[in-house]
Every structure is written in structure tokens, then in C-alpha cells.
Design an enzyme around this catalytic site. Structure first.
Site, PDB file in Angstrom:
ATOM      1  CG  HIS A 310      -5.874   0.257   1.086  1.00 58.74           C
ATOM      2  ND1 HIS A 310      -6.837  -0.706   1.158  1.00 58.74           N
ATOM      3  CD2 HIS A 310      -5.704  -0.025   2.554  1.00 58.74           C
ATOM      4  CE1 HIS A 310      -6.754  -0.813   2.746  1.00 58.74           C
ATOM      5  NE2 HIS A 310      -6.129  -0.593   3.748  1.00 58.74           N
ATOM      6  CG  ASP A 368       1.840   0.867   6.645  1.00 61.88           C
ATOM      7  OD1 ASP A 368       1.164   1.784   7.468  1.00 61.88           O
ATOM      8  OD2 ASP A 368       0.680   0.075   6.864  1.00 61.88           O
TER       9      ASP A 368
HETATM   10  N1  CMC Z   1       2.915  -4.146  -5.933  1.00 60.35           N
HETATM   11  C1  CMC Z   1       3.175  -4.828  -6.797  1.00 60.35           C
HETATM   12  N2  CMC Z   1       1.934  -5.413  -7.226  1.00 60.35           N
HETATM   13  C2  CMC Z   1       1.125  -5.114  -6.642  1.00 60.35           C
HETATM   14  C3  CMC Z   1       0.914  -4.993  -5.255  1.00 60.35           C
HETATM   15  C4  CMC Z   1       1.939  -3.883  -4.732  1.00 60.35           C
HETATM   16  N3  CMC Z   1       2.112  -3.387  -4.303  1.00 60.35           N
HETATM   17  N4  CMC Z   1      -0.188  -4.429  -4.546  1.00 60.35           N
HETATM   18  C5  CMC Z   1      -1.229  -5.438  -5.607  1.00 60.35           C
HETATM   19  N5  CMC Z   1      -0.466  -5.924  -6.675  1.00 60.35           N
HETATM   20  C6  CMC Z   1      -0.854  -6.591  -7.476  1.00 60.35           C
HETATM   21  C7  CMC Z   1      -0.880  -8.082  -7.489  1.00 60.35           C
HETATM   22  O1  CMC Z   1       0.153  -8.124  -7.566  1.00 60.35           O
HETATM   23  C8  CMC Z   1      -2.005  -8.601  -8.071  1.00 60.35           C
HETATM   24  O2  CMC Z   1      -1.776  -8.351  -9.577  1.00 60.35           O
HETATM   25  P1  CMC Z   1      -2.893  -9.651 -10.461  1.00 60.35           P
HETATM   26  O3  CMC Z   1      -3.902  -8.643 -10.559  1.00 60.35           O
HETATM   27  O4  CMC Z   1      -1.841  -9.896 -11.616  1.00 60.35           O
HETATM   28  O5  CMC Z   1      -2.334 -10.832 -10.307  1.00 60.35           O
HETATM   29  C9  CMC Z   1      -2.946  -6.450  -7.746  1.00 60.35           C
HETATM   30  O6  CMC Z   1      -1.868  -5.961  -7.755  1.00 60.35           O
HETATM   31  C10 CMC Z   1      -3.369  -7.167  -6.978  1.00 60.35           C
HETATM   32  O7  CMC Z   1      -3.433  -7.168  -5.928  1.00 60.35           O
HETATM   33  P2  CMC Z   1      -3.976  -7.867  -5.160  1.00 60.35           P
HETATM   34  O8  CMC Z   1      -2.661  -8.584  -3.383  1.00 60.35           O
HETATM   35  O9  CMC Z   1      -4.629  -9.554  -5.102  1.00 60.35           O
HETATM   36  O10 CMC Z   1      -4.892  -7.272  -3.674  1.00 60.35           O
HETATM   37  P3  CMC Z   1      -5.501  -7.321  -2.584  1.00 60.35           P
HETATM   38  O11 CMC Z   1      -6.388  -6.650  -1.837  1.00 60.35           O
HETATM   39  O12 CMC Z   1      -5.516  -9.134  -2.264  1.00 60.35           O
HETATM   40  O13 CMC Z   1      -3.617  -7.545  -1.378  1.00 60.35           O
HETATM   41  C11 CMC Z   1      -1.971  -5.673  -0.537  1.00 60.35           C
HETATM   42  C12 CMC Z   1      -3.548  -5.455  -0.582  1.00 60.35           C
HETATM   43  C13 CMC Z   1      -2.618  -3.959   0.456  1.00 60.35           C
HETATM   44  C14 CMC Z   1      -2.249  -6.517   0.636  1.00 60.35           C
HETATM   45  C15 CMC Z   1      -1.130  -5.613  -1.359  1.00 60.35           C
HETATM   46  O14 CMC Z   1      -1.419  -4.352  -2.289  1.00 60.35           O
HETATM   47  C16 CMC Z   1       0.239  -5.704  -0.804  1.00 60.35           C
HETATM   48  O15 CMC Z   1       0.707  -6.047  -1.097  1.00 60.35           O
HETATM   49  N6  CMC Z   1       0.569  -4.102  -1.114  1.00 60.35           N
HETATM   50  C17 CMC Z   1       2.236  -4.688  -0.143  1.00 60.35           C
HETATM   51  C18 CMC Z   1       1.924  -3.933   1.790  1.00 60.35           C
HETATM   52  C19 CMC Z   1       1.407  -3.245   2.150  1.00 60.35           C
HETATM   53  O16 CMC Z   1       1.933  -2.029   1.278  1.00 60.35           O
HETATM   54  N7  CMC Z   1       0.134  -3.064   2.853  1.00 60.35           N
HETATM   55  C20 CMC Z   1      -0.176  -1.702   3.381  1.00 60.35           C
HETATM   56  C21 CMC Z   1      -1.448  -2.183   3.102  1.00 60.35           C
HETATM   57  S1  CMC Z   1      -2.546  -0.435   4.297  1.00 60.35           S
HETATM   58  C22 CMC Z   1      -1.981  -0.798   5.666  1.00 60.35           C
HETATM   59  C23 CMC Z   1      -2.395  -1.994   6.578  1.00 60.35           C
HETATM   60  O17 CMC Z   1      -3.487  -2.372   6.024  1.00 60.35           O
HETATM   61  O18 CMC Z   1      -2.599  -2.393   7.696  1.00 60.35           O
END
Ligand code: CMC
Length: 434
Positions: A310, A368
């Protein structure tokens, strides 16, 4: 940058270019630096892709402490609201700032109930969609079209019209969502029943048919109500920021909510619950979990563990804990405690929580992760999961939109950029281009 007493001084090294910027404190949470004068005084913008360090507005509605895993609505912890309150109360709270008295709650319920039906002509609008359209596509279209049906509540400068539009949106979203589902099945639309509560009415419009009685299971109705509470608001997330940005231009509230729905649809946001279920089905069996954990950690593989991670929570999402409990309650009631997908989800969660990669990056299950399993057990097709999120989040969007409109500091949202394209060059006629 150095901290002063209530200000910070930003100085560009090697020059006399410097500016003193005020620091502002909220009631709780990190302080913010007010950079409104930065460009005027220093000629620079700030750069913050994804707005990860930017407070886009002042708000009194929802507070999140992502490090501690805390979510408060108007000060009340989400766990208490999910356990002790109901969606109607939480809606009133988000919109008005205080929990209602019994009389206020009754009045609010009646005000909303008066608007649950949609204009009859809207039913013909549905017939323009293909039956196999994704229900979120239908939601974006139909909610956007509401402004064409309810002209009398689109003047955002009239507080009465804003209130009517708010009631209309909260009341009609379950009806519109259930109609999208019924249309996909080719079944008749079911009219709302105002003697039922918000969650019961929605279940009835979704699952009843005119030819036989439908009994609302109280455990499922309670779970539905709780799912609505857990999704009701989440401060300045992507879809809420979209609603605010759309509204900042003076667009009418129906158009703004349609924009929010479009943003919510993405798999990184509201589309994640549908994606979690697809992922669990793809993994299939417990013995394949390590393979998918390995893929999630592989930088060269785009696969991510859906339902994990998140932007704000660097701890267990407090909503996920309530969701996990609700999941067990629902599956127990339906006699599905041996549901293989639940077992798979629990195994995946356990392995991921013990894995160095997930620990180091503070990736915990989010809201989720379990919601898809509950919703599927309740009979919802996965294409409807994000629609339910939209139904619940509507009250949050409306509360945030109303707050923005009433804010004297409100201006059109207009971010700047760091331009990396070509500098000025002269047009070359097509015949002379190399
Ligand atoms: N699985 C594997 N690696 C992950 C995941 C994951 N679900 N989420 C983040 N990472 C890694 C990512 O690869 C990155 O690694 P590095 O620093 O080595 O490049 C690090 O963790 C930080 O990730 P980010 O993408 O920079 O973080 P963000 O804050 O931009 O993204 C997120 C947050 C929710 C989009 C992301 O965690 C994600 O894609 N999760 C899966 C989708 C999901 O479950 N979304 C629902 C969110 S809660 C409900 C809502 O808000 O609607």
C-alpha cells in the site's frame, strides 16, 4: 533546507537565492511545508511524482497513520466503526462530522431512501451497452449520464442542490450497480425496497428475481454492511483525488463521481480485489505458492502479489484484519470453511509475511486481499467486486467533494511539470524532412 521556528529556509547552494517557507501543523500527523510562494519567490517548482510527499488539501474527514496501521474517520477508529456502527451512521459521520442522534439517523435514512429509484428513462440507457460489457464500464457511463437526468441538482454554488445531489448519488449507486449486474444476466431490474437497510436493499436488488421470494441472510447483510464501511473513505487516495481535481474546475458532482469511478477501476486501486481472486485462481494449489512468491520478488517479472502493499500503510492495513474476520464469519455461515481459495490465501499470506523481501519492503495484506473471497462466497461475480467498492466509496467521494467546494482556499487543481522534451525548433515542410 533548515528548520526555523515555524518556518523552513530553502536556499540554493552557491547562490543568494533563498526563501523562508511557513510550516503548518495538523491536529495529528506530519507537519507540512507551505510552498505556495516558492515559485513566485524563487522561480522553482517541486518535483513529486505520484504525490507521495505532497498534501494536496486540508481535510477534517479521514486520518491515516500508515506506519502504525491506524485509520480514523472523523477521529473514530475504523475497527470500532466496523464492529459497532452501521453504514448509514458512518455515511452521516463522514458527511457531517459527528455521529447522528437516533432522530438524525432516522431523518438521514429517510432523506436518502427518497432517492433510491432512478429515472425510469435511465433503464433504456442500459440497453445501449453490450450484455458482456464490464460492469465498471457501465458504471462510468451511467453515473456520468446522471447529470443529464438531474439538471436540478447540478448547480454547485447552491448548497441545497449540493445536498440533493449528495443524497441522490448515495441513494442511487446501489440501484445503478445492481442494474448493471441484472443487465449482464438478462434478468429484469429489481426496484429498491425502502423498508430495507442500505446493505439489505442492495442484496435484494442484486439477487432477487420477480418469480420467487428472496430471503436476505442476516449474516451476509451484516458482512455487506461491514464491507461498505471498510471502503467508505480513505483520505486523498487516487480516486478521491480524481474527484477533487475534477470538481476543482466547477464540474457537476455526477461528472466528478464518474471520474472517480474511472480511476477506481485500475488494478493498482479498486480493481485489486478482482485481481486478487484471479491471482488465487491462477495459483490454484497451495504447493504452487512458493513459485508465485518467487515471481513477485523477481525484478524482471511484472507479476505482483495482488492484495499486498500500500502507498500509505507500511504495516497491516487495519481494514484487512476486519475483512479477514468477516471472511471467516461468512464462510462459516455458508458452510464453506474448507473453501480451497481461503486456504490458499491464508497460506500465501503466511509465507509472504515471513519472507525477507516483503518484510524489508513493509508489504502487508491490504483491504482487498480477503474481500474477493467473501464476495465470491456471497455470490458476486468477480467483475462486480470493484463496483461494490465504488458503491461504498461514493459517500467518501461526496464528503471530500463537499469539503472542497466549501473550502475558501479552493482553486482549480493545476500541477506543474519538469519538462524534458525538445526546446523550441522551427517547423520543417513534409517534403524536406530527412
Ligand atoms: N508484490 C511484490 N512487490 C511489491 C508489491 C507487491 N504487491 N507492492 C510493492 N512491491 C514492491 C515494488 O516492486 C517496489 O520494489 P522496489 O523498491 O524494489 O522497486 C516496492 O515494493 C515499492 O512499491 P511501489 O510500487 O513503489 O509502491 P507504491 O506505493 O507506488 O504502490 C501499490 C502501492 C498498492 C500500488 C502496490 O503495492 C501494488 O501494486 N500492490 C498490488 C495491488 C494492490 O493490492 N492494490 C490495492 C491497494 S489497497 C486498495 C486501494 O487503494 O484501492
Amino acid at each position: 533546507m533548515s528548520k526555523g521556528d515555524g518556518t523552513v529556509t530553502l536556499a540554493e547552494s552557491g547562490t543568494k537565492n533563498a526563501v523562508e517557507l511557513p510550516v503548518m501543523s495538523g491536529t495529528v500527523g506530519p507537519r507540512v511545508i507551505d510552498i505556495q510562494k516558492l515559485y513566485g519567490d524563487m522561480g522553482v517548482f517541486t518535483y513529486d511524482p505520484g504525490f507521495a510527499a505532497t498534501a494536496s488539501c486540508q481535510s477534517r474527514i479521514t486520518y491515516i497513520d500508515g506506519e502504525e496501521g491506524v485509520l480514523l474517520h472523523r477521529g473514530y477508529p475504523i475497527e470500532q466503526l466496523a464492529e459497532e456502527s452501521d453504514f448509514t451512521e458512518v455515511s452521516y459521520l463522514l458527511l457531517n462530522g459527528e455521529l447522528p442522534t437516533a432522530a438524525e439517523k432516522m431523518q438521514f435514512q429517510n432523506d436518502v431512501a427518497r432517492h433510491t429509484m432512478v429515472h425510469e428513462q435511465l433503464t433504456t440507457f442500459y440497453r445501449g451497452f453490450r450484455r458482456d460489457a464490464h460492469p465498471m464500464a457501465v458504471m462510468v457511463g451511467v453515473v456520468g449520464a446522471l447529470s443529464a437526468f438531474y439538471h436540478d441538482s447540478t448547480d454547485i454554488n447552491d448548497p441545497h442542490q449540493r445536498t440533493v445531489a449528495s443524497f441522490r448519488m448515495i441513494a442511487k449507486m446501489p440501484t445503478i450497480a445492481a442494474m448493471a449486474y441484472k443487465y449482464s444476466l438478462g434478468q429484469p431490474f429489481i426496484y429498491p425496497q425502502n423498508h430495507l437497510n442500505y446493505a439489505e436493499n442492495f442484496l435484494n436488488m442484486m439477487f432477487s428475481v420477480p418469480c420467487e421470494p428472496y430471503r436476505i441472510n442476516p449474516v451476509l447483510a451484516k458482512a455487506m454492511d461491514r464491507i461498505f464501511i471498510l471502503h467508505a473513505d480513505h483520505e486523498q487516495n487516487a480516486s478521491t483525488s480524481t474527484v477533487r481535481l475534477a470538481g476543482s474546475s466547477g464540474a457537476n458532482p455526477f461528472a466528478c463521481i464518474a471520474a472517480g469511478i474511472a480511476c477506481l477501476w485500475g488494478p493498482a486501486h479498486g480493481g485489486a480485489n478482482e485481481a486478487v481472486l484471479k491471482m488465487l485462481e491462477e495459483i490454484g494449489t497451495v504447493d504452487r505458492v512458493p513459485e508465485y512468491i518467487k515471481r513477485a520478488k523477481d525484478k524482471n517479472d511484472p507479476f505482483r502479489l495482488m492484495g499486498f502493499g500500500h502507498r500509505v500503510y507500511k504495516n497491516y492495513d487495519p481494514r484487512a484484519k476486519v475483512m479477514q474476520r468477516t471472511c471467516h464469519e461468512v464462510l462459516d455461515d455458508l458452510g464453506l470453511h474448507d473453501e480451497p481459495l481461503l486456504k490458499l490465501a491464508m497460506k500465501l499470506e503466511r509465507i509472504a509475511l515471513e519472507d525477507e523481501y516483503f518484510i524489508e519492503k513493509k508489504l502487508y495484506p491490504n483491504v482487498d486481499f480477503y474481500s474477493g473471497i467473501i464476495l465470491r462466497a456471497m455470490g458476486f461475480p468477480s467483475s462486480m467486486f470493484t463496483v461494490l467498492f465504488a458503491v461504498a466509496r461514493t459517500v467518501g467521494w461526496i464528503a471530500q467533494w463537499n469539503e472542497m467546494i466549501a473550502d475558501p482556499q479552493q482553486r482549480i487543481g493545476r500541477p506543474r511539470q519538469l519538462y524534458l522534451g525538445p526546446t523550441r525548433r522551427d517547423y520543417v515542410p513534409i517534403g524536406t524532412r530527412g
